[in-house]
Design a protein around this motif. Structure first.
Motif, PDB file in Angstrom:
ATOM      1  N   VAL A  50     -10.153  36.582   0.544  1.00  0.00           N
ATOM      2  CA  VAL A  50     -10.491  37.966   0.885  1.00  0.00           C
ATOM      3  C   VAL A  50     -10.554  38.178   2.404  1.00  0.00           C
ATOM      4  CG1 VAL A  50     -12.285  39.740   0.735  1.00  0.00           C
ATOM      5  CG2 VAL A  50     -11.563  38.510  -1.325  1.00  0.00           C
ATOM      6  N   PRO A  51     -11.268  37.330   3.170  1.00  0.00           N
ATOM      7  CA  PRO A  51     -11.237  37.510   4.628  1.00  0.00           C
ATOM      8  C   PRO A  51      -9.828  37.394   5.208  1.00  0.00           C
ATOM      9  CG  PRO A  51     -13.065  36.094   4.000  1.00  0.00           C
ATOM     10  CD  PRO A  51     -12.227  36.297   2.766  1.00  0.00           C
ATOM     11  N   LYS A  52      -8.999  36.534   4.604  1.00  0.00           N
ATOM     12  CA  LYS A  52      -7.625  36.403   5.081  1.00  0.00           C
ATOM     13  C   LYS A  52      -6.857  37.701   4.885  1.00  0.00           C
ATOM     14  CE  LYS A  52      -3.760  33.171   4.979  1.00  0.00           C
ATOM     15  NZ  LYS A  52      -3.196  31.939   4.376  1.00  0.00           N
ATOM     16  N   ALA A  53      -7.250  38.468   3.862  1.00  0.00           N
ATOM     17  CA  ALA A  53      -6.615  39.768   3.606  1.00  0.00           C
ATOM     18  C   ALA A  53      -7.203  40.877   4.475  1.00  0.00           C
ATOM     19  CB  ALA A  53      -6.752  40.135   2.130  1.00  0.00           C
ATOM     20  N   GLY A  54      -8.233  40.554   5.263  1.00  0.00           N
ATOM     21  CA  GLY A  54      -8.774  41.520   6.210  1.00  0.00           C
ATOM     22  C   GLY A  54     -10.039  42.236   5.784  1.00  0.00           C
ATOM     23  N   TYR A  55     -10.754  41.690   4.775  1.00  0.00           N
ATOM     24  CA  TYR A  55     -11.960  42.360   4.273  1.00  0.00           C
ATOM     25  C   TYR A  55     -13.182  41.460   4.377  1.00  0.00           C
ATOM     26  CZ  TYR A  55      -8.589  45.608   2.246  1.00  0.00           C
ATOM     27  OH  TYR A  55      -7.568  46.517   2.077  1.00  0.00           O
ATOM     28  N   ASP A 251       1.857  31.324   0.715  1.00  0.00           N
ATOM     29  CA  ASP A 251       1.295  32.544   1.312  1.00  0.00           C
ATOM     30  C   ASP A 251       2.348  33.631   1.520  1.00  0.00           C
ATOM     31  OD1 ASP A 251       2.683  31.382   3.360  1.00  0.00           O
ATOM     32  OD2 ASP A 251       1.001  31.289   4.773  1.00  0.00           O
ATOM     33  N   ARG A 252       3.606  33.323   1.247  1.00  0.00           N
ATOM     34  CA  ARG A 252       4.670  34.336   1.338  1.00  0.00           C
ATOM     35  C   ARG A 252       5.400  34.386   0.004  1.00  0.00           C
ATOM     36  NH1 ARG A 252       6.820  36.449   5.996  1.00  0.00           N
ATOM     37  NH2 ARG A 252       7.899  37.779   4.480  1.00  0.00           N
ATOM     38  N   MET A 253       4.757  35.014  -0.973  1.00  0.00           N
ATOM     39  CA  MET A 253       5.351  35.074  -2.300  1.00  0.00           C
ATOM     40  C   MET A 253       6.614  35.930  -2.321  1.00  0.00           C
ATOM     41  SD  MET A 253       3.811  33.038  -4.282  1.00  0.00           S
ATOM     42  CE  MET A 253       4.818  33.494  -5.694  1.00  0.00           C
ATOM     43  N   ASP A 254       6.711  36.913  -1.426  1.00  0.00           N
ATOM     44  CA  ASP A 254       7.927  37.722  -1.379  1.00  0.00           C
ATOM     45  C   ASP A 254       9.140  36.846  -1.067  1.00  0.00           C
ATOM     46  OD1 ASP A 254       6.848  37.281   1.180  1.00  0.00           O
ATOM     47  OD2 ASP A 254       7.754  39.093   2.011  1.00  0.00           O
ATOM     48  N   LEU A 255       8.988  35.916  -0.125  1.00  0.00           N
ATOM     49  CA  LEU A 255      10.079  35.013   0.218  1.00  0.00           C
ATOM     50  C   LEU A 255      10.355  34.018  -0.903  1.00  0.00           C
ATOM     51  CD1 LEU A 255       9.222  34.255   3.960  1.00  0.00           C
ATOM     52  CD2 LEU A 255      10.870  35.900   3.068  1.00  0.00           C
ATOM     53  N   ALA A 256       9.291  33.516  -1.535  1.00  0.00           N
ATOM     54  CA  ALA A 256       9.455  32.542  -2.618  1.00  0.00           C
ATOM     55  C   ALA A 256      10.188  33.160  -3.802  1.00  0.00           C
ATOM     56  CB  ALA A 256       8.089  32.008  -3.056  1.00  0.00           C
ATOM     57  N   TYR A 257       9.767  34.359  -4.191  1.00  0.00           N
ATOM     58  CA  TYR A 257      10.437  35.037  -5.306  1.00  0.00           C
ATOM     59  C   TYR A 257      11.884  35.376  -4.956  1.00  0.00           C
ATOM     60  CZ  TYR A 257       5.964  35.845  -7.776  1.00  0.00           C
ATOM     61  OH  TYR A 257       4.784  35.694  -8.459  1.00  0.00           O
ATOM     62  N   GLY A 258      12.096  35.826  -3.728  1.00  0.00           N
ATOM     63  CA  GLY A 258      13.437  36.219  -3.318  1.00  0.00           C
ATOM     64  C   GLY A 258      14.413  35.057  -3.317  1.00  0.00           C
ATOM     65  N   MET A 259      13.924  33.863  -3.053  1.00  0.00           N
ATOM     66  CA  MET A 259      14.770  32.676  -2.944  1.00  0.00           C
ATOM     67  C   MET A 259      15.077  32.052  -4.303  1.00  0.00           C
ATOM     68  SD  MET A 259      13.723  29.297  -0.760  1.00  0.00           S
ATOM     69  CE  MET A 259      12.361  28.985  -1.882  1.00  0.00           C
ATOM     70  N   ALA A 260      14.212  32.255  -5.282  1.00  0.00           N
ATOM     71  CA  ALA A 260      14.294  31.534  -6.559  1.00  0.00           C
ATOM     72  C   ALA A 260      15.455  32.016  -7.422  1.00  0.00           C
ATOM     73  CB  ALA A 260      12.981  31.692  -7.316  1.00  0.00           C
ATOM     74  N   ASP A 261      16.138  31.067  -8.054  1.00  0.00           N
ATOM     75  CA  ASP A 261      17.113  31.402  -9.093  1.00  0.00           C
ATOM     76  C   ASP A 261      16.425  31.514 -10.445  1.00  0.00           C
ATOM     77  OD1 ASP A 261      19.890  31.350  -7.834  1.00  0.00           O
ATOM     78  OD2 ASP A 261      19.026  29.471  -7.099  1.00  0.00           O
ATOM     79  N   CYS A 262      15.413  30.709 -10.673  1.00  0.00           N
ATOM     80  CA  CYS A 262      14.578  30.851 -11.869  1.00  0.00           C
ATOM     81  C   CYS A 262      13.178  30.377 -11.543  1.00  0.00           C
ATOM     82  CB  CYS A 262      15.166  30.131 -13.077  1.00  0.00           C
ATOM     83  SG  CYS A 262      14.973  28.346 -13.075  1.00  0.00           S
ATOM     84  N   ILE A 263      12.233  30.751 -12.387  1.00  0.00           N
ATOM     85  CA  ILE A 263      10.811  30.516 -12.109  1.00  0.00           C
ATOM     86  C   ILE A 263      10.159  29.886 -13.327  1.00  0.00           C
ATOM     87  CG2 ILE A 263       8.618  31.631 -11.522  1.00  0.00           C
ATOM     88  CD1 ILE A 263      10.428  33.935 -10.290  1.00  0.00           C
ATOM     89  N   VAL A 264       9.368  28.842 -13.091  1.00  0.00           N
ATOM     90  CA  VAL A 264       8.537  28.211 -14.129  1.00  0.00           C
ATOM     91  C   VAL A 264       7.091  28.590 -13.825  1.00  0.00           C
ATOM     92  CG1 VAL A 264       7.770  26.043 -15.166  1.00  0.00           C
ATOM     93  CG2 VAL A 264      10.141  26.291 -14.373  1.00  0.00           C
ATOM     94  N   SER A 265       6.400  29.146 -14.819  1.00  0.00           N
ATOM     95  CA  SER A 265       5.086  29.705 -14.525  1.00  0.00           C
ATOM     96  C   SER A 265       4.164  29.652 -15.738  1.00  0.00           C
ATOM     97  CB  SER A 265       5.242  31.171 -14.085  1.00  0.00           C
ATOM     98  OG  SER A 265       3.992  31.786 -13.855  1.00  0.00           O
ATOM     99  N   ARG A 266       2.865  29.592 -15.472  1.00  0.00           N
ATOM    100  CA  ARG A 266       1.865  29.920 -16.476  1.00  0.00           C
ATOM    101  C   ARG A 266       2.030  31.401 -16.821  1.00  0.00           C
ATOM    102  NH1 ARG A 266       0.417  25.438 -19.073  1.00  0.00           N
ATOM    103  NH2 ARG A 266      -1.297  24.244 -18.153  1.00  0.00           N
ATOM    104  N   ALA A 267       1.254  31.877 -17.789  1.00  0.00           N
ATOM    105  CA  ALA A 267       1.431  33.256 -18.258  1.00  0.00           C
ATOM    106  C   ALA A 267       0.143  34.061 -18.153  1.00  0.00           C
ATOM    107  CB  ALA A 267       1.955  33.254 -19.694  1.00  0.00           C
TER     108      ALA A 267
END
Length: 363
Positions: A50-55, A251-267
């Motif tokens: 939260v402090p990292k987000a500025g609050y 910390d840069r999920m926009d870059l991670a998602y943009g780079m991925a061809d496929c994603i393995v994830s919990r739900a």
């Protein structure tokens, strides 16, 4: 009209923290002069995120019920009394216009006390099966924003609004180049890339699965961005290679998602909501350890819409390799899943929740 003051609580995991931050960011954009204060559990990850987000954030001495027999449960009554008393002092000092909760036991004391002190409360439930905290808070809540239909069996129907789940605004960033993403994570552009996510704390079973497939990835010329989680980084970091990037947290999920061809994830609910907006091929491996197996229910709803694939944790050893290769190379499958998943997305969920908050402010 007096200056607006928002008190927001939700934590324990990223699934509660990031929706809270998304709501706060949207409110701050509309009301830049308003006061914002987060309240969380003093020993959990919200105290850093939260402090990292500025609050600003205040910590409560609170924890959840241990499912196994534990002496820690004996402290719960004292922790609850302590947290209610501190919540009383916070509310008296902040004089919030509204209190907002996104789940997790940290929000229990604050929103319960806010209701007792006649402060309007709004809760946001991410899952198809609500957690204990939000069910406990529902009686005093003025409004309950949910992501799934048919939650009248848990909450008063007249309070329900189906909004979808808030997502971090950074994942909506479309103005990024492929080169920027690969450079940021020091991986090779032009090589098939898998993004592995086990949640903010990490998933032991998924980490062990990926660790056992290092040779498989190399044989198939696949590179991996592997978020193993804060709890597991020291255990797995030695497996990093030029093609296997291992991090505790992204910390840069926009870059991670943009780079991925496929994603393995919990739900988890927040992950499902984000991934729908991203619209990449996804292999869900739901955690079997959550209440009412709600991650499996979340994943099954997406699979039923032909929008993602799922492997149960008990079956992933046998099925993982073939499924991953299909998600990387079967063009018809990739296009079909991506298109269908995007149809399930609710990118305006945060705005809808803010609209509900504004209605309560004006009452």
């Amino acid at each position: 009209m007096r200056q607006l003051s928002f008190v927001i609580s939700g934590g324990g995991t990223g699934g509660h923290i990031y929706p809270a931050i998304a709501i706060a960011d949207a409110l701050k954009q509309k009301y830049p002069e308003a006061n914002f204060l987060f309240v969380g559990a003093s020993d959990r990850m919200e105290m850093q995120k939260v402090p990292k987000a500025g609050y600003e954030i205040e910590g409560l001495w609170i924890s959840g019920i241990q499912r196994k027999l534990s002496t820690k449960n004996l402290l719960l009554p004292f922790k609850l009394v302590s947290s209610l008393w501190k919540s009383y002092k916070i509310i008296k000092k902040q004089k919030p216009t509204i209190a907002i909760g996104t789940g997790g036991y940290a929000s229990a004391a604050l929103l319960k006390m806010a209701g007792w002190m006649q402060v309007p409360t709004l809760i946001q439930e991410q899952n198809s099966f609500p957690g204990i905290t939000n069910k406990w808070l529902a009686g005093n809540a003025k409004k309950i924003c949910v992501a799934y239909p048919d939650l009248e069996r848990f909450f008063p129907a007249e309070k329900l609004v189906q909004t979808g789940n808030p997502v971090r605004q950074d994942i909506l960033n479309k103005d990024i180049s492929s080169a920027e993403a690969f450079n940021y994570f020091e991986l090779n552009e032009g090589v098939k890339t898998i993004l592995v996510l086990g949640g903010s704390l990490g998933a032991k079973a998924i980490n062990e699965l990926v660790a056992s497939r290092i040779a498989f990835f190399k044989e198939n010329n696949v590179q991996v961005l592997w978020q193993c989680g804060q709890l597991y980084y020291e255990r797995f970091k030695h497996l990093a290679t030029a093609h296997i990037k291992i991090v505790a947290y992204i910390d840069r999920m926009d870059l991670a998602y943009g780079m991925a061809d496929c994603i393995v994830s919990r739900a988890g609910a927040s992950s499902v909501s984000e991934l729908a907006i991203v619209g990449k091929p996804v292999l869900f491996i739901p955690s079997p350890y959550v209440a009412e197996d709600h991650q499996t229910k979340n994943a099954e709803a997406v699979v039923k819409a032909n929008a993602a694939c799922m492997i149960k944790q008990s079956e992933f050893e046998a099925k993982f390799d073939a499924q991953i290769l299909a998600l990387l190379h079967d063009k018809a499958l990739i296009e079909n899943l991506s298109s269908n998943f995007k149809k399930l997305s609710k990118p305006e969920a945060t705005a809808h929740i803010v609209n509900e908050i504004e209605k309560l402010i004006k009452e």
